[in-house]
Design an enzyme around this catalytic site. Structure first.
Site, PDB file in Angstrom:
ATOM      1  CE  LYS A  30      -4.140  -1.874   2.225  1.00 55.38           C
ATOM      2  NZ  LYS A  30      -5.072  -1.755   3.372  1.00 55.38           N
ATOM      3  CE1 TYR A  86      -3.967 -10.663  11.307  1.00 53.21           C
ATOM      4  CE2 TYR A  86      -2.638  -8.671  11.384  1.00 53.21           C
ATOM      5  CZ  TYR A  86      -3.538  -9.483  10.729  1.00 53.21           C
ATOM      6  OH  TYR A  86      -4.011  -9.115   9.498  1.00 53.21           O
TER       7      TYR A  86
END
Length: 298
Positions: free
Chosen positions: A169, A273
């Site tokens: 990105k 996560y």
């Protein structure tokens, strides 16, 4: 859509390297917004804060989840920010709108046994399995996004350093290492998969016609693997990314390293996560807590 909105989407694609899946979401958000404007007889350029509040109520009246509403408002806020760079008379009506809180959720991931079952499915000695295994290996071994996977060129693979350079990105490059299994699958694929040998481009992952595979094509391949794998019911590229991060953290990798591998700008993004299985929690607890260690030794 008008030309300003089309230019906005093109900017996201070219300058910010958004995936086709993300661009489709932005486009759908703008189309829905345009329908609201037409329904309420409002103009894009004269849209005000009170209109933005009414639009927020309109979205909730359609029984959308908070995450969906949050994304749609974010799309429009970003669109008006873009428009303001082109026209100094434009005011962003969404800038003061209270952002709906996102629902918290734990990212879905595969257990190691499930990953082994998926890899066993693509062990078949067929041309298609060579390609399918490379897709599965790269997504799990590196944690890259599907948009990054489909844009990998052959020259991006470094067999000396055992890794791949991807464009993430914001057009930011990063190097991600991979292991022996992934390396072997890539070598077998390049050597024996005929469509890759006859194509006239440099993209690494191709379809059965030798054309560069699309994100949709990758999802089709993964769904096909799941259909042929007992005990695994659902798969998508990002679930493999979740799995990559979860397994690394469960095995002791530090958060900063995982952040770098995933290409996250903010550590808070990687923090989601840090969930671990109950089994892993107990293992860490028994090995770390003084009294638990004594109990475990008896």
């Amino acid at each position: 859509m008008n030309h300003i909105q089309e230019a906005f989407l093109n900017t996201l694609k070219v300058e910010r390297n958004f995936s086709e899946h993300t661009l489709k979401s932005y486009q759908d958000d703008l189309i829905q917004f345009n329908q609201f404007l037409e329904q309420e007889h409002l103009q894009l350029k004269t849209f005000e804060y009170r209109d933005a509040r009414n639009y927020l109520s309109y979205l909730y009246s359609n029984h959308l989840k908070r995450t969906s509403v949050s994304r749609k408002i974010s799309t429009l806020r970003t669109f008006y920010e873009y428009w303001m760079t082109l026209d100094e008379n434009i005011i962003n009506p969404f800038v003061q709108l209270v952002h709906p809180k996102k629902e918290k959720y734990l990212p879905q991931f595969f257990y190691e046994e499930e990953m082994e079952a998926l890899f066993k499915t693509v062990e078949e000695d067929t041309s298609k399995s060579l390609r399918d295994r490379v897709i599965l290996e790269l997504l799990y071994a590196t944690g890259i996004r599907v948009s990054e996977l489909v844009n990998i060129k052959k020259q991006d693979i470094d067999f000396y350093a055992n890794g791949v350079t991807v464009l993430g990105k914001g057009s930011k490059e990063r190097f991600v290492p991979f292991g022996a299994y992934c390396r072997q699958s890539i070598e077998n694929y390049l050597e024996h998969f005929k469509p890759i040998q006859s194509c006239n481009h440099d993209f690494l992952i191709v379809n059965m016609k030798g054309e560069a595979i699309t994100e949709r094509g990758v999802r089709y391949v993964l769904n096909d693997i799941v259909k042929r794998t007992a005990g695994v019911s659902e798969i998508h590229p990002h679930k493999l990314r979740h799995t990559f991060a979860t397994h690394l953290l469960n095995q002791g990798a530090d958060l900063r390293t995982v952040q770098s591998l995933l290409g996250h700008v903010n550590l808070s993004t990687t923090g989601k996560y840090t969930h671990v299985s109950n089994q892993q929690l107990r293992k860490v607890y028994l090995n770390a807590h003084p009294r638990a260690k004594k109990e475990n030794e008896t």
